[in-house]
Design a protein around this motif. Structure first.
Motif, mmCIF file in Angstrom:
data_model
loop_
_atom_site.group_PDB
_atom_site.id
_atom_site.type_symbol
_atom_site.label_atom_id
_atom_site.label_comp_id
_atom_site.label_asym_id
_atom_site.label_seq_id
_atom_site.Cartn_x
_atom_site.Cartn_y
_atom_site.Cartn_z
ATOM 1 N N GLY A 83 0.698 -1.160 -0.401
ATOM 2 C CA GLY A 83 0.236 -0.459 -0.194
ATOM 3 C C GLY A 83 1.065 1.340 -0.136
ATOM 4 O O GLY A 83 0.121 2.297 0.191
ATOM 5 N N ASP A 84 2.139 1.372 -0.158
ATOM 6 C CA ASP A 84 2.913 2.436 -0.366
ATOM 7 C C ASP A 84 3.217 2.961 -1.440
ATOM 8 O O ASP A 84 3.540 2.061 -2.520
ATOM 9 N N PRO A 85 2.218 4.170 -1.849
ATOM 10 C CA PRO A 85 2.131 4.500 -3.266
ATOM 11 C C PRO A 85 3.689 5.256 -3.802
ATOM 12 O O PRO A 85 3.408 5.389 -5.284
ATOM 13 N N GLU A 86 4.578 5.740 -2.509
ATOM 14 C CA GLU A 86 5.613 6.379 -3.262
ATOM 15 C C GLU A 86 6.595 5.294 -3.930
ATOM 16 O O GLU A 86 7.365 5.446 -4.954
ATOM 17 N N GLU A 87 6.313 3.293 -3.376
ATOM 18 C CA GLU A 87 7.008 2.387 -3.646
ATOM 19 C C GLU A 87 6.937 1.712 -5.688
ATOM 20 O O GLU A 87 7.443 2.095 -6.549
ATOM 21 N N LEU A 88 5.194 1.744 -5.476
ATOM 22 C CA LEU A 88 5.052 1.822 -6.947
ATOM 23 C C LEU A 88 5.102 3.218 -8.236
ATOM 24 O O LEU A 88 5.584 3.144 -9.278
ATOM 25 N N ARG A 89 5.454 4.877 -7.054
ATOM 26 C CA ARG A 89 5.549 6.056 -8.346
ATOM 27 C C ARG A 89 7.525 5.548 -8.682
ATOM 28 O O ARG A 89 7.270 5.743 -9.781
ATOM 29 N N GLN A 90 7.656 4.975 -7.633
ATOM 30 C CA GLN A 90 9.235 4.396 -8.280
ATOM 31 C C GLN A 90 9.552 3.551 -9.718
ATOM 32 O O GLN A 90 10.351 3.487 -10.486
ATOM 33 N N LEU A 91 8.135 2.716 -8.995
ATOM 34 C CA LEU A 91 8.872 2.240 -9.610
ATOM 35 C C LEU A 91 8.160 2.282 -11.297
ATOM 36 O O LEU A 91 9.079 1.771 -12.413
ATOM 37 N N ALA A 92 7.091 2.909 -11.408
ATOM 38 C CA ALA A 92 6.468 3.672 -12.772
ATOM 39 C C ALA A 92 7.803 4.650 -12.959
ATOM 40 O O ALA A 92 7.577 4.138 -14.476
ATOM 41 N N ARG A 93 8.807 4.951 -12.995
ATOM 42 C CA ARG A 93 9.365 6.022 -13.475
ATOM 43 C C ARG A 93 10.232 5.170 -13.714
ATOM 44 O O ARG A 93 11.351 5.988 -14.468
ATOM 45 N N SER A 94 10.780 4.228 -13.373
ATOM 46 C CA SER A 94 11.795 3.070 -13.463
ATOM 47 C C SER A 94 11.637 2.451 -14.696
ATOM 48 O O SER A 94 12.590 2.219 -15.796
ATOM 49 N N ARG A 95 9.758 2.539 -15.008
ATOM 50 C CA ARG A 95 9.819 1.782 -16.587
ATOM 51 C C ARG A 95 9.383 2.788 -17.366
ATOM 52 O O ARG A 95 8.583 3.069 -18.059
ATOM 53 N N GLN A 96 9.510 4.281 -16.474
ATOM 54 C CA GLN A 96 9.603 5.350 -17.765
ATOM 55 C C GLN A 96 7.802 5.775 -18.112
ATOM 56 O O GLN A 96 7.798 6.151 -19.687
ATOM 57 N N LEU A 97 6.922 5.221 -17.478
ATOM 58 C CA LEU A 97 5.284 5.396 -17.314
ATOM 59 C C LEU A 97 5.178 6.617 -16.550
ATOM 60 O O LEU A 97 5.889 7.104 -15.117
#
Length: 312
Positions: free
Chosen positions: A289-303
């Motif tokens: 449930g940590d949104p920051e973890e998903l945002r970092q994952l999205a940035r790593s995928r240039q999403l």
């Protein structure tokens, strides 16, 4: 006395016989007179009857219809000219709705008249009636075998319509049909033209998966909280076995529903795992449930994460 009675009876019988004779004679005369009167009438009636045994010459039979055809064609041409003149009068005095009614009737019967079609389309633009504008173009497209307009004309007319109404669904579909690049929705007063309703309607009418995904990503950028957009995007990417695109959509879905949508997240995750192995399946399955973890994952995928997404 008895003899007198017999004599009187004989006289009565004779009188009856005379009366019968007179009546028969009068009746015979009436029949003769009636027959004599009817004979001339019958002669006249017989002369009035058509003579079937003598056919009319072929040239006389065809001459009358040809004349009638010429007359009918002339009358039709006059009536059409009257209609166009009537429409021009309406336009001259600014009565666009009445002119459009007359011109549309004419165009439906004459889809090859480019000049009148252009006049009607311009009338719709003057009325700001872009639904009728798009409807006319769509109906002409269905009669493509009868219309003389070339590809350049179609592109110009669709583009002109989209300039007036960038979010018109019919025009967006027509743009795709004629091979135009569907224009990116522009910001208008802080709101993008591509809403969720528009995107879902366009995807339903166009089965091209790449077109559908592009439209859905645009709509998600505008309305990231609309779950039907993610559901449709995940359906398309799953159906096309596009593993990376499915994961990108799933990351944004996780951000949108947050930790409260556990059942939905697990169901979509299991569906994605059917596409094949991927190292991110474990990461998403263990997300707490940590949104920051998903945002970092999205940035790593240039999403790109929509700006209006909470906590984005």
């Amino acid at each position: 006395m008895q003899g007198l009675m017999i004599f009187l009876e004989v006289i009565v019988v004779l009188l009856l016989l005379v009366e019968v004779f007179i009546r028969l004679r009068a009746r015979r005369r009436r029949l003769q007179n009636r027959a004599a009167t009817a004979s001339p009438d019958l002669s006249r009636d017989a002369s009035a009857l058509p003579v079937k045994t003598v056919p009319a010459p072929p040239r006389e039979v065809t001459a009358i219809p040809e004349a009638e055809k010429v007359t009918a064609t002339t009358q039709e041409a006059l009536s059409i000219d009257d209609l166009l003149n009537e429409a021009n009068i309406y336009l001259e005095y600014g009565h666009h709705a009445q002119a459009a009614t007359v011109l549309r009737w004419y165009v439906d019967l004459n889809p090859h008249e480019t000049r009148v079609i252009n006049q009607l389309l311009d009338t719709y633009i003057a009325m700001a009636d872009m639904d009728s504008y798009a409807d006319l173009l769509e109906s002409l497209g269905e009669k493509s075998a009868k219309v003389p307009m070339d590809e350049t004309w179609w592109r110009e007319r669709v583009e002109h319509g989209l300039q007036q109404d960038p979010g018109n669904l019919e025009l967006l579909v027509l743009a795709e049909k004629v091979g135009m690049t569907v224009p990116m929705p522009q910001e208008q007063g802080g709101e993008a033209a591509m809403t969720a309703e528009m995107a879902l309607a366009l995807v339903a009418r166009n089965r091209d998966p790449h077109y559908g995904m592009a439209i859905l990503w645009r709509a998600i950028a505008h309305e990231p909280l609309r779950l039907p957009l993610y559901a449709e995007l995940l359906r398309i990417t799953h159906q096309q076995h596009l593993l990376e695109e499915y994961i990108n959509a799933l990351i944004l879905l996780f951000l949108t529903v947050g930790s409260g949508g556990k059942t939905l997240r697990e169901r979509m995750l299991r569906a994605g795992q059917d596409l094949g192995p991927h190292p991110l399946w474990g990461v998403l399955a263990e997300w707490e449930g940590d949104p920051e973890e998903l945002r970092q994952l999205a940035r790593s995928r240039q999403l790109e994460i929509p700006k209006s997404l909470p906590d984005a």
